[in-house]
Design an enzyme around this catalytic site. Structure first.
Site, PDB file in Angstrom:
ATOM      1  N   GLY A  44     -40.431 -12.854  -1.046  1.00 15.36           N
ATOM      2  CA  GLY A  44     -41.296 -13.637   0.092  1.00 15.36           C
ATOM      3  C   GLY A  44     -40.792 -14.889   0.379  1.00 15.36           C
ATOM      4  O   GLY A  44     -39.644 -15.459  -0.219  1.00 15.36           O
ATOM      5  N   LEU A  46     -39.646 -16.072   3.176  1.00 14.98           N
ATOM      6  CA  LEU A  46     -38.379 -15.665   3.563  1.00 14.98           C
ATOM      7  C   LEU A  46     -37.811 -16.876   4.643  1.00 14.98           C
ATOM      8  O   LEU A  46     -38.732 -17.710   5.212  1.00 14.98           O
ATOM      9  CB  LEU A  46     -38.715 -14.419   4.607  1.00 14.98           C
ATOM     10  CG  LEU A  46     -39.224 -13.178   3.904  1.00 14.98           C
ATOM     11  CD1 LEU A  46     -39.441 -12.172   4.728  1.00 14.98           C
ATOM     12  CD2 LEU A  46     -38.329 -12.927   2.608  1.00 14.98           C
ATOM     13  N   GLU A  48     -33.599 -17.764   6.523  1.00  9.70           N
ATOM     14  CA  GLU A  48     -32.583 -17.204   7.036  1.00  9.70           C
ATOM     15  C   GLU A  48     -31.630 -16.604   5.858  1.00  9.70           C
ATOM     16  O   GLU A  48     -30.823 -15.685   6.285  1.00  9.70           O
ATOM     17  CB  GLU A  48     -31.544 -18.151   7.851  1.00  9.70           C
ATOM     18  CG  GLU A  48     -32.270 -18.405   9.109  1.00  9.70           C
ATOM     19  CD  GLU A  48     -32.118 -17.381   9.862  1.00  9.70           C
ATOM     20  OE1 GLU A  48     -31.243 -16.438  10.108  1.00  9.70           O
ATOM     21  OE2 GLU A  48     -33.006 -16.939  10.893  1.00  9.70           O
ATOM     22  N   HIS A  50     -32.696 -14.832   3.468  1.00  8.17           N
ATOM     23  CA  HIS A  50     -33.293 -13.269   3.316  1.00  8.17           C
ATOM     24  C   HIS A  50     -32.909 -12.560   4.519  1.00  8.17           C
ATOM     25  O   HIS A  50     -32.661 -11.562   4.384  1.00  8.17           O
ATOM     26  CB  HIS A  50     -34.756 -13.545   3.029  1.00  8.17           C
ATOM     27  CG  HIS A  50     -35.161 -14.223   1.890  1.00  8.17           C
ATOM     28  ND1 HIS A  50     -35.856 -15.426   1.888  1.00  8.17           N
ATOM     29  CD2 HIS A  50     -35.198 -13.941   0.510  1.00  8.17           C
ATOM     30  CE1 HIS A  50     -36.251 -15.948   0.564  1.00  8.17           C
ATOM     31  NE2 HIS A  50     -35.712 -15.035  -0.034  1.00  8.17           N
ATOM     32  N   GLY A 160     -28.014 -11.687  -2.473  1.00  3.98           N
ATOM     33  CA  GLY A 160     -27.516 -12.905  -2.009  1.00  3.98           C
ATOM     34  C   GLY A 160     -26.374 -13.533  -3.137  1.00  3.98           C
ATOM     35  O   GLY A 160     -26.829 -13.522  -4.306  1.00  3.98           O
ATOM     36  N   GLN A 161     -25.497 -13.984  -2.477  1.00  4.11           N
ATOM     37  CA  GLN A 161     -24.214 -14.745  -3.636  1.00  4.11           C
ATOM     38  C   GLN A 161     -25.166 -15.774  -3.871  1.00  4.11           C
ATOM     39  O   GLN A 161     -24.757 -16.422  -5.019  1.00  4.11           O
ATOM     40  CB  GLN A 161     -23.186 -14.975  -2.780  1.00  4.11           C
ATOM     41  CG  GLN A 161     -21.910 -15.442  -3.844  1.00  4.11           C
ATOM     42  CD  GLN A 161     -20.814 -16.246  -3.112  1.00  4.11           C
ATOM     43  OE1 GLN A 161     -20.404 -15.882  -2.206  1.00  4.11           O
ATOM     44  NE2 GLN A 161     -20.585 -17.510  -3.578  1.00  4.11           N
ATOM     45  N   MET A 197     -30.162 -22.322   1.362  1.00  2.00           N
ATOM     46  CA  MET A 197     -31.299 -22.005   1.585  1.00  2.00           C
ATOM     47  C   MET A 197     -32.034 -21.552   0.425  1.00  2.00           C
ATOM     48  O   MET A 197     -31.643 -20.650  -0.162  1.00  2.00           O
ATOM     49  CB  MET A 197     -31.518 -21.470   2.837  1.00  2.00           C
ATOM     50  CG  MET A 197     -31.087 -21.786   4.219  1.00  2.00           C
ATOM     51  SD  MET A 197     -31.534 -20.750   5.587  1.00  2.00           S
ATOM     52  CE  MET A 197     -31.070 -21.837   6.901  1.00  2.00           C
ATOM     53  N   SER A 199     -36.234 -20.558  -1.008  1.00  2.00           N
ATOM     54  CA  SER A 199     -37.760 -20.962  -0.937  1.00  2.00           C
ATOM     55  C   SER A 199     -38.127 -22.135  -1.582  1.00  2.00           C
ATOM     56  O   SER A 199     -39.233 -22.601  -1.414  1.00  2.00           O
ATOM     57  CB  SER A 199     -38.381 -19.525  -1.308  1.00  2.00           C
ATOM     58  OG  SER A 199     -37.821 -18.403  -1.008  1.00  2.00           O
TER      59      SER A 199
HETATM   60  P1  AMP Z   1     -35.569 -14.243  -3.811  1.00  4.21           P
HETATM   61  O1  AMP Z   1     -36.888 -14.279  -2.757  1.00  4.21           O
HETATM   62  O2  AMP Z   1     -35.477 -15.741  -4.099  1.00  4.21           O
HETATM   63  O3  AMP Z   1     -35.777 -13.451  -4.924  1.00  4.21           O
HETATM   64  O4  AMP Z   1     -34.428 -13.832  -3.006  1.00  4.21           O
HETATM   65  C1  AMP Z   1     -34.205 -12.404  -2.672  1.00  4.21           C
HETATM   66  C2  AMP Z   1     -32.729 -12.088  -2.314  1.00  4.21           C
HETATM   67  O5  AMP Z   1     -32.349 -13.322  -1.288  1.00  4.21           O
HETATM   68  C3  AMP Z   1     -31.758 -12.640  -3.286  1.00  4.21           C
HETATM   69  O6  AMP Z   1     -30.827 -11.285  -3.425  1.00  4.21           O
HETATM   70  C4  AMP Z   1     -31.147 -13.703  -3.102  1.00  4.21           C
HETATM   71  O7  AMP Z   1     -29.765 -13.892  -3.762  1.00  4.21           O
HETATM   72  C5  AMP Z   1     -30.981 -13.839  -1.767  1.00  4.21           C
HETATM   73  N1  AMP Z   1     -30.961 -15.143  -1.124  1.00  4.21           N
HETATM   74  C6  AMP Z   1     -31.882 -16.154  -1.306  1.00  4.21           C
HETATM   75  N2  AMP Z   1     -31.507 -17.313  -0.833  1.00  4.21           N
HETATM   76  C7  AMP Z   1     -30.304 -17.022  -0.234  1.00  4.21           C
HETATM   77  C8  AMP Z   1     -29.324 -17.690   0.792  1.00  4.21           C
HETATM   78  N3  AMP Z   1     -29.574 -19.020   0.949  1.00  4.21           N
HETATM   79  N4  AMP Z   1     -28.407 -17.047   1.132  1.00  4.21           N
HETATM   80  C9  AMP Z   1     -27.993 -15.575   0.831  1.00  4.21           C
HETATM   81  N5  AMP Z   1     -29.229 -14.897   0.266  1.00  4.21           N
HETATM   82  C10 AMP Z   1     -30.107 -15.654  -0.309  1.00  4.21           C
END
Ligand code: AMP
Length: 293
Positions: A44, A46, A48, A50, A160-161, A197, A199
């Protein structure tokens, strides 16, 4: 797409479910028709980054499922689990605007019912870097992700990378355990000034936010050294460290040059590498990385 379908897509809101039973109900017809299910797991808050994963899922799959769950088992005892941003209403609006079909936002008891005691031992690639700095983190990640794969049964899952080591952990787990899901890793989405980006960027004060740009600048400096022909990992690390130091970032968990596949740290750069970084800006711990192929 005919205009009626287009109208339906515009007006359709995601079906929000909070239990595995409801999830099975929501996915029943998609499974029966063997439609392609795409999963985007998130915690969550969220942004750009995500949403780029969500867009990949909605464009490549027939049915898109986003999950929102702040997973307690991947946070250490002194980490930010309780203060992690929770913005469910906004998240649902953003997912509706992307025409996500299903949002699974489970209660903690749906994921970890009383008596829950199994965990996945993550693969070797989970040991260095984040694994060393955040003991138990990848155990929590691997366990929740495998569980989501089981309850949703997606054909494709999007990561995400930005969390590079996490993507390697998941790829390896899926291969080692013969999980029938394709893993897609999407590029890191950055702010215009380069900050990846996250959270957690919400925690930064205006001056910290300014300072945080040093992290991507540091990685870019390392990358450009390698592209100019530098083959000493030590020299590349020095270049990265000096950008951080100049910005006043002194608490650095790691600023590393590693093999892009195994994450083994290198002395001499002779194959594709990933530059990995984790550093504190104020009290906020940020991670970022860049691939140099
Ligand atoms: P999280 O909510 O932090 O667990 O992230 C959920 C998914 O979003 C994971 O696969 C992250 O790698 C991806 N993600 C988070 N930030 C970015 C970003 N800036 N660019 C691309 N993917 C992201």
């Amino acid at each position: 797409m005919n205009s009626l379908n287009a109208l339906h897509r515009l007006s359709a809101r995601p079906r929000v479910v909070s239990s595995v039973t409801e999830l099975d109900d929501a996915l029943a017809s998609a499974r029966a028709d063997q439609r392609r299910i795409g999963l985007v797991p998130t915690m969550g808050a969220l942004h750009e980054g995500h949403l780029s994963l969500v867009r990949a899922a909605t464009s490549e799959c027939d049915v898109s499922v986003a999950t929102i769950f702040v997973n307690p088992t991947q946070f250490g005892p002194n980490e930010d689990f309780t203060k992690y941003p929770r913005t469910m209403a906004t998240d649902l609006e953003l997912l509706a605007a992307e025409h996500v079909n299903i949002v699974y936002a489970p209660a903690e008891s749906d994921i970890y019912p009383p008596g829950f005691s199994t965990a996945i031992e993550p693969p070797a690639v989970a040991v260095p870097f984040e694994g060393r700095c955040r003991p138990g983190h990848f155990r929590g990640v691997a366990t929740i992700v495998l569980k989501l794969f089981h309850v949703i049964r997606p054909q494709v899952a999007y990561f995400g990378q930005k969390d590079y080591q996490q993507s390697l952990v998941i790829r390896r787990m899926v291969e080692d355990l013969n999980v029938a899901v394709r893993i897609r890793v999407c590029p890191t989405v950055r702010e215009p000034d380069g900050l990846a980006m996250s959270s957690r960027n919400k925690y930064l004060s205006p001056s910290e936010r300014q300072c945080a740009t040093a992290i991507s600048r540091s990685l870019a400096a390392g990358k450009s050294r390698i592209e100019q022909g530098e083959r000493s990992a030590g020299k590349v690390r020095e270049a990265m460290q000096s950008v951080l130091a100049n910005a006043g970032i002194t608490r650095v968990d790691y600023a590393a040059v590693a093999d892009a596949e195994t994450l083994a740290e290198l002395d001499i750069i002779s194959r594709p590498v990933v530059l990995l970084m984790a550093a504190f800006v104020g009290t906020t711990r940020l991670i970022d990385n860049m691939l140099v192929e």
